[in-house]
Design an enzyme around this catalytic site. Structure first.
Site, mmCIF file in Angstrom:
data_model
loop_
_atom_site.group_PDB
_atom_site.id
_atom_site.type_symbol
_atom_site.label_atom_id
_atom_site.label_comp_id
_atom_site.label_asym_id
_atom_site.label_seq_id
_atom_site.Cartn_x
_atom_site.Cartn_y
_atom_site.Cartn_z
ATOM 1 N N ASP A 35 29.046 -45.980 19.967
ATOM 2 C CA ASP A 35 28.943 -45.358 18.550
ATOM 3 C C ASP A 35 27.846 -46.138 17.799
ATOM 4 O O ASP A 35 28.117 -47.160 17.497
ATOM 5 C CB ASP A 35 30.284 -45.484 17.758
ATOM 6 N N ASP A 81 23.249 -41.694 14.709
ATOM 7 C CA ASP A 81 24.383 -41.712 15.076
ATOM 8 C C ASP A 81 25.130 -41.169 16.142
ATOM 9 O O ASP A 81 25.139 -39.722 16.474
ATOM 10 C CB ASP A 81 25.552 -41.493 14.209
#
Ligand SMILES: *[C@@H]1O[C@H](CO)[C@@H](O)[C@H](O)[C@H]1NC(C)=O
Ligand SMILES: *[C@@H]1O[C@H](CO)[C@@H](O)[C@H](O)[C@H]1NC(C)=O
Ligand SMILES: *[C@@H]1O[C@H](CO)[C@@H](O)[C@H](O)[C@H]1NC(C)=O
Ligand SMILES: *[C@@H]1O[C@H](CO)[C@@H](O)[C@H](O)[C@H]1NC(C)=O
Length: 430
Positions: free
Chosen positions: A126, A315
Site C-alpha cells: 500500500d 496509491d
C-alpha cells in the site's frame, strides 16, 4: 621505465585487491533488485465490486459522503455501521461468526506473499500508508478466523519494542492497533533484519471480514508511520526505506496487468514495460504521501484546465482512479447513457458504451493517459449490461487518489532517492 619487478608488484597488488571480499552486506542483500508478485486474492468473495471499492477508498481517506449524494440505504448506513463496529471489533465474536457465512465484499483484491520471522503472510502493498502491520496471535482466535496470524513466540528473531504501540486509522472507522517489535522480513527473497513489524491486537470489522488479507506493507514515506513509545510519536522506517540503500536504484515499480495482477519490482525500472522515455515528477514528500499537483485533464482529444484541482496521490492500495468531482462529471458527460447511481455509489453506464480516453496531469509536465478500453472496473448486474467505471469522483473531498485504474495503464516508479515519481505509458494490451 617500469621494471618487471614493478609490473609484478602491481599484479600482486591487483590480486590482493581482488581477494579482498566485497564490502560486507547483510546476508541475503547481495541481490540488488527483486520482484514480488501481486496475486488475485482467491478467497475474495465476488471479484471486483464497484460499491465496495468506492467505499474502501472513501473510508481510507476519511472522505465525507454527501448525504444528498448518496441515499441512506446506499453508502451512508454502511459506513456508519462500520464506524460503530470498530470500537468493539475485538469483542464482537458474534459478528465474526457471521462472517464465514456472509463474507464482506470489501476485501483487498490483490495480495503479495511476505515472510516475517519465517512465517508467510499475505499482505497488501500500500503506497498510501506507512505501517507494516500483521494479524497476530495477540488477537482473539475468533477474530483471526481463517487469517494467517504472526506468532511472535515462534520466531527466534522477533524482538518486542517495550512500551511501543501503533494505531493506524484508514479514515472512517477502519483500522488496526497493537504492539510493536522488530523481526527479519523477507520480500521477493530479499531480507531486512530488524524491520519494524506491528502486531495487531485489535482490528476493525472490515479487516476481520477480509479473511485472506493478513495485513499491510505500507510504502508511503516513513513520516506517516504511526508507532509511538507511549508518550510521543516515534515513526519507524518502512521496508522500502530500509532496503533502499541496498538496491541498484532507490525505486520500486508497480507493474499491473489489465486484470490487476502483476509485479512489484524493487531496485530496477524495466524499460521494456513502457513506451518512450519515463517522465519524472517531484513529489511533495513532506505530506508523507506520493503526492503531486494535478490541475489539468483531458477527455478524448480535449484538454481542460482545472486550476482549482486538488493534489493527487499515487496509491497502490486503491482500486479506482478517484478524481475531483468536476473531472468525473466532465468525463461521464462524454459517455452515452452514463449516470450517477446512488445505490451503486458512483458512475455507471451501459457496458456496450464507447468510452473516451482520459488523461490526468501529474505535476506540470506529464499527462497520464488511461485508454477508454481500460476504464471499466466491474459489472453491476448479473446480465453484465451495466458497468461501473474505474474513474469516479471524490465528492469534493479535496484530494484525488490515483489507484489501480492508473497503474494498469502506466508503469509507475516510486523513487525514494530523489522523492519523485516516474511515469511510462504502457502499450495498449490487446
Ligand atoms: C452507532 O452507535 C451510536 C452510539 O452508540 C448509535 O446512536 C447509532 O445508532 C449507531 N449507528 C448504527 C448505524 O448502528
Ligand atoms: C451470540 O449470539 C447468540 C445468538 O444470537 C447468543 O446466544 C450469544 O450469547 C452471543 N454471544 C456473544 C458472545 O455475544
Ligand atoms: C530522479 O531520479 C531519476 C532516475 O534516477 C531521474 O531520471 C530524475 O530526473 C530524477 N528526478 C528528479 C525530479 O530529480
Ligand atoms: C457476466 O460476467 C461474469 C464474469 O465475467 C461471468 O462469469 C458471467 O457468466 C457473465 N454473465 C452473463 C449473463 O454473461
Amino acid at each position: 621505465m617500469p621494471s618487471l619487478r614493478f609490473f609484478l608488484l602491481v599484479t600482486l597488488l591487483a590480486a590482493i585487491v581482488l581477494a579482498v571480499p566485497a564490502p560486507i552486506r547483510k546476508r541475503g542483500l547481495q541481490k540488488r533488485s527483486f520482484k514480488v508478485p501481486r496475486q488475485l486474492n482467491t478467497a475474495h468473495p465476488t471479484g471486483p465490486n464497484g460499491y465496495a471499492a468506492m467505499r474502501k477508498v472513501f473510508r481510507k481517506y476519511n472522505f465525507k459522503v454527501k448525504e444528498d449524494f448518496m441515499v441512506k440505504e446506499g453508502f451512508i448506513s454502511q459506513s456508519k455501521q462500520d464506524l460503530n463496529a470498530t470500537s468493539t471489533a475485538a469483542a464482537t465474536t458474534n459478528q465474526t461468526g457471521a462472517v464465514a457465512a456472509n463474507p464482506e465484499q470489501n476485501a483487498a483484491l490483490f495480495l503479495s506473499p511476505v515472510d516475517v520471522g519465517g512465517q508467510t503472510l499475505n499482505l497488501d502493498f500500500d503506497s498510501g500508508s506507512s505501517d507494516l502491520w500483521v494479524f497476530s496471535t495477540e488477537l482473539d482466535p475468533q477474530v483471526i478466523g481463517k487469517h494467517a496470524a504472526f506468532d511472535a513466540s515462534k520466531s527466534a528473531t522477533f524482538k518486542k519494542t517495550a512500551g511501543s504501540q501503533f494505531k493506524v486509522n484508514y479514515g472512517d472507522g477502519s483500522g488496526a492497533s497493537g504492539i510493536v517489535g522488530t523481526d527479519t522480513v523477507t520480500i521477493g527473497g530479499v531480507k531486512v533484519e530488524g524491520q519494524t513489524v506491528e502486531l495487531a491486537n485489535k482490528v476493525s470489522q472490515s479487516f476481520v471480514e477480509d479473511t485472506n488479507t493478513d495485513g499491510l506493507v505500507g510504502l508511503a514515506f516513513s513520516s506517516l508511520n504511526t508507532v509511538n513509545d507511549g508518550t510521543k510519536k516515534t515513526p519507524q522506517k518502512t521496508f522500502f526505506d530500509n532496503v533502499m540503500k541496498d538496491l541498484d536504484l532507490p525505486v520500486f515499480t508497480a507493474d499491473l496487468d489489465p486484470d490487476g495482477t502483476g509485479v512489484y519490482e524493487f531496485g530496477k525500472i524495466d524499460a521494456t514495460k513502457f513506451e518512450g522515455q519515463m517522465a519524472w515528477v517531484p513529489v511533495k514528500a513532506e505530506t508523507g504521501f506520493w503526492q503531486f499537483a494535478s490541475t489539468k485533464f483531458s477527455v478524448g482529444d480535449q484538454t481542460f484546465d482545472n486550476p482549482q484541482g486538488s493534489d493527487a496521490i499515487a496509491d497502490t492500495g486503491t482500486s479506482l482512479l478517484i478524481v475531483d468531482q468536476q473531472v468525473a462529471d466532465a468525463y461521464y458527460s462524454q459517455v452515452k447513457g452514463a449516470q450517477l447511481n446512488q445505490q451503486v455509489g458512483g458512475f455507471v453506464y451501459p457496458c456496450a458504451a464507447t468510452l473516451p480516453d482520459i488523461s490526468v496531469a501529474v505535476g506540470d509536465s506529464y499527462m497520464a493517459k488511461i485508454p477508454g478500453s481500460q476504464i471499466t472496473f466491474a459489472t453491476v448486474d448479473d446480465a453484465n449490461t451495466t458497468c461501473f467505471g474505474g474513474v469516479q469522483g471524490n465528492q469534493g473531498a479535496g484530494l484525488q487518489i490515483f489507484g489501480d485504474t492508473m497503474f494498469k495503464a502506466q508503469l509507475v516508479a516510486f523513487n525514494g532517492g530523489n522523492q519523485s515519481l516516474g511515469f511510462g505509458q504502457k502499450p495498449l494490451a490487446q
